[in-house]
Design a protein around this motif. Sequence first.
Motif, mmCIF file in Angstrom:
data_model
loop_
_atom_site.group_PDB
_atom_site.id
_atom_site.type_symbol
_atom_site.label_atom_id
_atom_site.label_comp_id
_atom_site.label_asym_id
_atom_site.label_seq_id
_atom_site.Cartn_x
_atom_site.Cartn_y
_atom_site.Cartn_z
ATOM 1 N N PHE A 1 59.612 23.817 51.333
ATOM 2 C CA PHE A 1 59.805 23.855 52.779
ATOM 3 C C PHE A 1 58.819 22.937 53.507
ATOM 4 O O PHE A 1 59.187 22.272 54.479
ATOM 5 N N ASN B 1 66.574 26.342 64.044
ATOM 6 C CA ASN B 1 66.842 26.733 62.658
ATOM 7 C C ASN B 1 65.611 26.585 61.770
ATOM 8 O O ASN B 1 65.220 27.510 61.052
ATOM 9 N N THR C 1 63.100 29.485 60.081
ATOM 10 C CA THR C 1 62.946 29.517 58.634
ATOM 11 C C THR C 1 61.482 29.409 58.233
ATOM 12 O O THR C 1 61.008 30.111 57.334
ATOM 13 N N LYS D 1 59.237 32.155 56.167
ATOM 14 C CA LYS D 1 58.576 31.785 54.914
ATOM 15 C C LYS D 1 57.069 32.012 54.977
ATOM 16 O O LYS D 1 56.460 32.491 54.017
ATOM 17 N N ILE E 1 69.388 24.532 54.229
ATOM 18 C CA ILE E 1 68.607 25.738 54.467
ATOM 19 C C ILE E 1 69.480 26.974 54.490
ATOM 20 O O ILE E 1 69.124 28.040 53.982
ATOM 21 N N ARG E 2 70.672 26.842 55.081
ATOM 22 C CA ARG E 2 71.522 28.011 55.290
ATOM 23 C C ARG E 2 72.622 28.172 54.238
ATOM 24 O O ARG E 2 73.490 29.015 54.370
ATOM 25 N N LYS F 1 68.667 34.225 48.883
ATOM 26 C CA LYS F 1 68.786 34.668 50.263
ATOM 27 C C LYS F 1 68.489 36.159 50.380
ATOM 28 O O LYS F 1 68.768 36.942 49.482
ATOM 29 N N SER G 1 67.042 35.748 55.997
ATOM 30 C CA SER G 1 67.588 34.395 55.969
ATOM 31 C C SER G 1 68.662 34.215 57.031
ATOM 32 O O SER G 1 69.322 35.177 57.424
#
Length: 261
Positions: free
Chosen positions: A3, A130, A134, A138, A226-227, A233, A237
């Motif tokens: 990430f 987004n 995320t 994380k 990412i999604r 997941k 998420s």
Amino acid sequence: MKFGKRLKQQIEETFPTWRDQFLCYKELKKLIKLISSALPMAAEPTKYGKAKAEFVYMLNNEINKFNVFFMEQEEDFIICHKELQQRIKTVMDKWSSNGSRTEYTDEMAEIRNDIVDFHGEMVLLENYSNINFTGLAKILKKYDKRTGGLLRLPFIQKVLKQPFFTIDLVSKLVKECGNIIDEVLFPIEEDKEETKEQKGAIMVATEPVKGIFRNTVVALLTMEEIRRVSSTKDHFSLPPLNLPHSHLIHSFQLNSPIPIL
């Protein structure tokens, strides 16, 4: 891709004026390392407490930063959307009364370029929301794992109510802008059977390959990555992304000599 590397790439691919508005991921990681290293040192509870308080303070500051920036951009987008609609109406009214096809085409071409840029900026803001969400999820997971704390759940519940996470209005504007692109991008008499893939290819051909359109595609690809549904997941998420822009991504990849990721 880790990430931290993905976030760095996104920051490099966005507008220079946006770069300070993303999550301070590296700084938060350093604080977690400091907190976890202080855990075994019972003789230094002050050091641990101070580091933890600094971490929570920084998280709250980051959320406030996201909200201020996101709401400012959202307000600008609302104004810009109305202005573009008015410009289109003005040109359409002028063309219907004067019948000057050349003038109509030239003015619509100018509006088209502005709409493509505007559409790209809004997609970049969606990606901003987004990727920062995320990143928060994380870094909080990392905090809980390294320190044994339980910050992730209450913070994520808080984040879900924040303005920067609520992108419904921007998503609506993106969809409306996409519809406008389809309506004004090409002359009225053009072939109605032309595919969206062909439209995307023409859009790419008319934009500088390193310009905002390229950055938009990079953002879309990042959101998809990412999604994307995977075994890693969890309930923190984001859901899978169903993008209406896939034809633009495909066309850009075919036309661009520059690797996207």
